[in-house]
Design a protein around this motif. Structure first.
Motif, PDB file in Angstrom:
ATOM      1  N   PRO A   1      -2.972  -3.738   8.644  1.00 53.80           N
ATOM      2  CA  PRO A   1      -2.199  -5.194   7.899  1.00 53.80           C
ATOM      3  C   PRO A   1      -0.927  -4.332   7.196  1.00 53.80           C
ATOM      4  O   PRO A   1      -2.272  -3.920   5.813  1.00 53.80           O
ATOM      5  CB  PRO A   1      -3.224  -5.307   6.878  1.00 53.80           C
ATOM      6  CG  PRO A   1      -5.031  -5.126   7.618  1.00 53.80           C
ATOM      7  CD  PRO A   1      -4.541  -4.284   8.257  1.00 53.80           C
ATOM      8  N   GLY A   2      -0.106  -5.032   6.721  1.00 50.35           N
ATOM      9  CA  GLY A   2       0.904  -4.410   6.370  1.00 50.35           C
ATOM     10  C   GLY A   2       1.929  -3.519   7.032  1.00 50.35           C
ATOM     11  O   GLY A   2       2.693  -3.098   5.969  1.00 50.35           O
ATOM     12  N   LEU A   3       1.338  -2.925   7.639  1.00 46.06           N
ATOM     13  CA  LEU A   3       2.151  -1.880   8.901  1.00 46.06           C
ATOM     14  C   LEU A   3       3.569  -2.227   9.617  1.00 46.06           C
ATOM     15  O   LEU A   3       3.744  -1.422   9.113  1.00 46.06           O
ATOM     16  CB  LEU A   3       1.641  -1.267   9.337  1.00 46.06           C
ATOM     17  CG  LEU A   3       1.264   0.543  10.091  1.00 46.06           C
ATOM     18  CD1 LEU A   3       1.595   1.539   8.550  1.00 46.06           C
ATOM     19  CD2 LEU A   3       0.868   0.900  11.283  1.00 46.06           C
ATOM     20  N   GLY A   4       3.264  -3.362   9.259  1.00 41.43           N
ATOM     21  CA  GLY A   4       4.138  -4.079  10.486  1.00 41.43           C
ATOM     22  C   GLY A   4       5.254  -4.236   9.248  1.00 41.43           C
ATOM     23  O   GLY A   4       6.395  -4.543  10.050  1.00 41.43           O
ATOM     24  N   HIS A   5       5.120  -4.489   8.070  1.00 41.15           N
ATOM     25  CA  HIS A   5       5.686  -5.934   7.097  1.00 41.15           C
ATOM     26  C   HIS A   5       6.603  -3.943   6.573  1.00 41.15           C
ATOM     27  O   HIS A   5       8.184  -3.963   5.957  1.00 41.15           O
ATOM     28  CB  HIS A   5       5.117  -5.792   6.101  1.00 41.15           C
ATOM     29  CG  HIS A   5       4.270  -7.070   6.323  1.00 41.15           C
ATOM     30  ND1 HIS A   5       3.887  -7.259   7.421  1.00 41.15           N
ATOM     31  CD2 HIS A   5       5.384  -8.183   6.487  1.00 41.15           C
ATOM     32  CE1 HIS A   5       3.518  -9.098   7.380  1.00 41.15           C
ATOM     33  NE2 HIS A   5       4.169  -9.787   6.995  1.00 41.15           N
ATOM     34  N   VAL A   6       6.201  -2.669   7.141  1.00 44.52           N
ATOM     35  CA  VAL A   6       6.574  -1.242   6.428  1.00 44.52           C
ATOM     36  C   VAL A   6       7.293  -0.871   7.768  1.00 44.52           C
ATOM     37  O   VAL A   6       8.713  -0.920   6.972  1.00 44.52           O
ATOM     38  CB  VAL A   6       5.237  -0.442   5.649  1.00 44.52           C
ATOM     39  CG1 VAL A   6       6.767   1.256   5.876  1.00 44.52           C
ATOM     40  CG2 VAL A   6       4.264  -0.365   4.963  1.00 44.52           C
TER      41      VAL A   6
END
Ligand SMILES: [Zn+2]
Length: 135
Positions: A17-22
């Motif tokens: 979670p969060g990696l795609g947004h990075v």
């Protein structure tokens, strides 16, 4: 390209979670998801798992994760899923803002931009002339 970007963001979000947004450079959102994931895991994780993590490291975590209750797995999977969806949505909405100037029809199969002159997709050669071109 847009679709590929969205898929990559979604896959990264599913991995962590969060990696795609990075990947999408949505830093605040990435941080929010990251914190949400960590807090949620900390809340739902059984104490035995945390003890194992502190005592035995990675091997113990993997061993303990096999014994995780179903509910915990569901919650963690749910967060991953929501995060992936959010990343995909963000990728699609961000690109539609950027590409607003040349909003044309796109191929339903590969997502490539279509040439109005052609009755087939120039990227994957799928026929598009037959379908309703209401756009
Ligand atoms: Zn195509």
């Amino acid at each position: 390209m847009t679709r590929r970007r969205a898929i990559i963001a979604g896959l990264l979000g599913a991995v962590y979670p969060g990696l795609g947004h990075v990947y999408l450079r949505a830093w605040f959102r990435a941080g929010s998801w990251f914190v949400l994931a960590v807090v949620t895991v900390a809340v739902v994780l059984p104490p035995s798992m945390i003890e194992a993590a502190e005592a035995g490291g990675l091997d113990a975590i993997i061993a303990a994760s096999r014994d995780l209750p179903m509910a915990v797995m569901v919650v963690i999977t749910g967060i991953r899923l929501l995060n992936a969806i959010d990343a995909i949505w963000l990728a699609l909405s961000a690109s539609s803002k950027v590409a607003g100037s040349h909003e044309g029809p796109t191929c339903t199969k590969c997502g490539g931009e279509l040439d109005p002159e052609l009755e087939f997709c120039p990227w994957c050669s799928t026929e598009v002339g037959a379908s309703d071109a209401s756009a």
